[in-house]
Motif scaffolding. Sequence first.
Motif, mmCIF file in Angstrom:
data_model
loop_
_atom_site.group_PDB
_atom_site.id
_atom_site.type_symbol
_atom_site.label_atom_id
_atom_site.label_comp_id
_atom_site.label_asym_id
_atom_site.label_seq_id
_atom_site.Cartn_x
_atom_site.Cartn_y
_atom_site.Cartn_z
ATOM 1 N N MET A 69 -27.154 30.198 -3.010
ATOM 2 C CA MET A 69 -26.496 29.087 -2.303
ATOM 3 C C MET A 69 -26.614 27.787 -3.106
ATOM 4 O O MET A 69 -25.668 27.006 -3.186
ATOM 5 C CB MET A 69 -27.146 28.929 -0.935
ATOM 6 C CG MET A 69 -26.321 28.142 0.022
ATOM 7 S SD MET A 69 -27.017 28.385 1.657
ATOM 8 C CE MET A 69 -26.456 26.914 2.444
ATOM 9 N N THR A 70 -27.800 27.565 -3.699
ATOM 10 C CA THR A 70 -28.014 26.351 -4.491
ATOM 11 C C THR A 70 -26.987 26.279 -5.625
ATOM 12 O O THR A 70 -26.316 25.259 -5.807
ATOM 13 C CB THR A 70 -29.433 26.364 -5.111
ATOM 14 O OG1 THR A 70 -30.363 26.619 -4.090
ATOM 15 C CG2 THR A 70 -29.756 25.064 -5.799
ATOM 16 N N TYR A 71 -26.883 27.377 -6.356
ATOM 17 C CA TYR A 71 -25.961 27.397 -7.499
ATOM 18 C C TYR A 71 -24.512 27.306 -7.010
ATOM 19 O O TYR A 71 -23.687 26.633 -7.609
ATOM 20 C CB TYR A 71 -26.175 28.672 -8.325
ATOM 21 C CG TYR A 71 -27.433 28.582 -9.190
ATOM 22 C CD1 TYR A 71 -27.351 28.207 -10.540
ATOM 23 C CD2 TYR A 71 -28.691 28.825 -8.673
ATOM 24 C CE1 TYR A 71 -28.497 28.103 -11.330
ATOM 25 C CE2 TYR A 71 -29.836 28.723 -9.443
ATOM 26 C CZ TYR A 71 -29.741 28.366 -10.768
ATOM 27 O OH TYR A 71 -30.871 28.251 -11.539
ATOM 28 N N PHE A 72 -24.244 27.979 -5.900
ATOM 29 C CA PHE A 72 -22.886 27.998 -5.363
ATOM 30 C C PHE A 72 -22.453 26.602 -4.914
ATOM 31 O O PHE A 72 -21.371 26.133 -5.246
ATOM 32 C CB PHE A 72 -22.844 29.000 -4.201
ATOM 33 C CG PHE A 72 -21.519 29.095 -3.498
ATOM 34 C CD1 PHE A 72 -20.393 29.582 -4.166
ATOM 35 C CD2 PHE A 72 -21.385 28.704 -2.170
ATOM 36 C CE1 PHE A 72 -19.176 29.680 -3.517
ATOM 37 C CE2 PHE A 72 -20.160 28.791 -1.524
ATOM 38 C CZ PHE A 72 -19.055 29.281 -2.192
ATOM 39 N N LEU A 73 -23.368 25.927 -4.175
ATOM 40 C CA LEU A 73 -23.023 24.586 -3.672
ATOM 41 C C LEU A 73 -22.869 23.597 -4.824
ATOM 42 O O LEU A 73 -21.955 22.763 -4.811
ATOM 43 C CB LEU A 73 -24.091 24.088 -2.693
ATOM 44 C CG LEU A 73 -24.144 24.805 -1.339
ATOM 45 C CD1 LEU A 73 -25.297 24.285 -0.505
ATOM 46 C CD2 LEU A 73 -22.835 24.644 -0.572
ATOM 47 N N ALA A 74 -23.752 23.697 -5.806
ATOM 48 C CA ALA A 74 -23.632 22.813 -6.967
ATOM 49 C C ALA A 74 -22.309 23.091 -7.677
ATOM 50 O O ALA A 74 -21.622 22.162 -8.115
ATOM 51 C CB ALA A 74 -24.811 23.036 -7.899
ATOM 52 N N GLY A 75 -21.945 24.374 -7.753
ATOM 53 C CA GLY A 75 -20.681 24.765 -8.382
ATOM 54 C C GLY A 75 -19.488 24.203 -7.640
ATOM 55 O O GLY A 75 -18.532 23.738 -8.251
ATOM 56 N N ILE A 76 -19.565 24.206 -6.301
ATOM 57 C CA ILE A 76 -18.470 23.643 -5.491
ATOM 58 C C ILE A 76 -18.288 22.162 -5.825
ATOM 59 O O ILE A 76 -17.180 21.652 -5.923
ATOM 60 C CB ILE A 76 -18.744 23.842 -3.979
ATOM 61 C CG1 ILE A 76 -18.515 25.300 -3.607
ATOM 62 C CG2 ILE A 76 -17.864 22.946 -3.119
ATOM 63 C CD1 ILE A 76 -18.848 25.623 -2.167
ATOM 64 N N GLY A 77 -19.422 21.488 -6.028
ATOM 65 C CA GLY A 77 -19.376 20.062 -6.363
ATOM 66 C C GLY A 77 -19.044 19.822 -7.831
ATOM 67 O O GLY A 77 -19.060 18.671 -8.283
ATOM 68 N N GLY A 78 -18.787 20.874 -8.572
ATOM 69 C CA GLY A 78 -18.396 20.753 -9.980
ATOM 70 C C GLY A 78 -19.571 20.521 -10.903
ATOM 71 O O GLY A 78 -19.398 20.054 -12.031
#
Lengths: 267, 311
Positions: A128-137
């Motif tokens: 989730m951490t990596y995914f959310l950071a990825g969503i934020g670019g």
Amino acid sequence: MKIRAIALNTFSSLLHNKLILLFCAGFVCVLLLMMTPLMLAKSMARTMNASQVQGMVLSEVSGIMSLLSGFGSLLAAWAAADAVAGEVKSGTILAVLARPVRRWEFLLGKYLGVQLLMAVYIVCTLIMTYFLAGIGGQSIQSNPLPLVVYPLVRYAVYSAIAMLLVTRLHPVVAFGIVLVIAVVIGMVGPSAGQSSFLPAWLRSGLYFLLPSTGLLSETRFLTITQADLKPVAWSSHAIALAYGLDYALICFLLAAWLFQRRSLSRE
Amino acid sequence: MTTAAIEFHNVSKTYQRRFSEERIEALADVSFEVMPGEVCAFLGPNGAGKTTSISILMGFLFADAGDIRVLGYAPGDVRAKAQIGFLPENFAFYKFLTGPALLRFHMALAGIPGSQADNLIGELLAKVRLHGYESLRIGKYSRGMAQRLGLAQALMTNPQLLVLDEPTSGLDPAGRKEVLDLLTALKSAGKTVFLSSHILPEVEQICDRVVIIDRGRLVRAGPLREMLVSNDRVGIVVDRLPEDVALMAVQRGAAIERGEHGLRISIDAAHKREITELLWNAGCDVISLNPVKSSLEELFLQTVKDHEGAQ
């Protein structure tokens, strides 16, 4: 073989626990809710400078992670308390302990089952951490290993305390005490300074007695907002983790000792 | 000398309520033994202390005083537990598992290798008539099905000693008959069975020994055959009964009923010689003269009644 069977059965049982399923549903809701501000931040990337956007996204992710880490501690405590108390209350423990299984083997199987659940929780949190950071670019460059090991040891401590308490107390009372311990730890740690209302002698006594979860926190060397690890010697990691495991082991051994003489009846 | 399969010597247990001075005496100085190969019925009214005794026997509860040995070991010893099949009262189960998954879990606990598990599970499910329900979760089982699964897990390791707390609870008449047949087969195979049950006529058919407790105290224990024989009354079976002899017998407290082989006169042993002589003199054919056997149910009710009276 026996301990493994009990651990896997406990893990499976926890996955069918309604409260834990509710918790997972909450987890998914947080994920969905947090996607909106992160997508917004990404869309603002054209109008704001890159470092501002990075700071915003990573601070958002850091906040969610702190929240999930706190939830994780509570989940570990509840799962451990419920795993043992639920078996006694339902009576399923009778058929299990009628087999050639020692009481400490049963308790260890339960404990390992809870750790298995927490390992899955940590992996989900990390994804989730990596995914959310990825969503934020943005991307997090830190090594994922400390992000797995530190929470795992922290949760091992909380679940061992809960297991120790539940050998003698009602699971809700045991969980409540763990909750109080978690709050008190924050009040007596070095970060609390002199602002705490507790007298110094009590503060230092509690500090030595209760686990130092600050030491076992990855935030000690990791600031997600900087997207990188602070340099910490491997021996520092080893000492901190050994301290946590030692604390968990002592709690577990005490739990096993108390459980050995506990009467097992449904009432 | 053969070691008893179960030894209870002067066992006492008192429960104390938390935060209260109230004490409940669950067992007081209870002693009995069950020898290997015996089927022992453990009887008592509700709240007599049967489940407490069984829990102590299995190592779930601890006695305050007394000495308990199971297959020569202390209760809870894994060496004893490896040879015991146990069915608790109201067998509780993991509702999310299927029957085969539960049996596989118990096999892992019993140390049965996975390679043997599948065949054994098939056999066990067939034995307790649960084949065809392999994919059904236990949460969806009826009470009778759950009880039969409980029996399957108790029989799984081919144990030397079976401890069964209300094994026929929740079963229909056909299911009860099957359990009785199963217990008869186990008895023939030389297994020791220690069971508590409220269905006494069925228990009477298979048990060798009876232990009766009431309010935590041992009321009676011994071989069933000896307990059922009454030394106080005899039964005389005759081909016919003249009216005057019948009248004299009734005046002496006899009960007369028509049986399979003739008329049966049940009378106090003190009058047996007098009535028999009257029957001979009247030219009746005395087919048999035996001590009267009461049923286990009558024995149990009388024993409990006497104990209550004595208290």
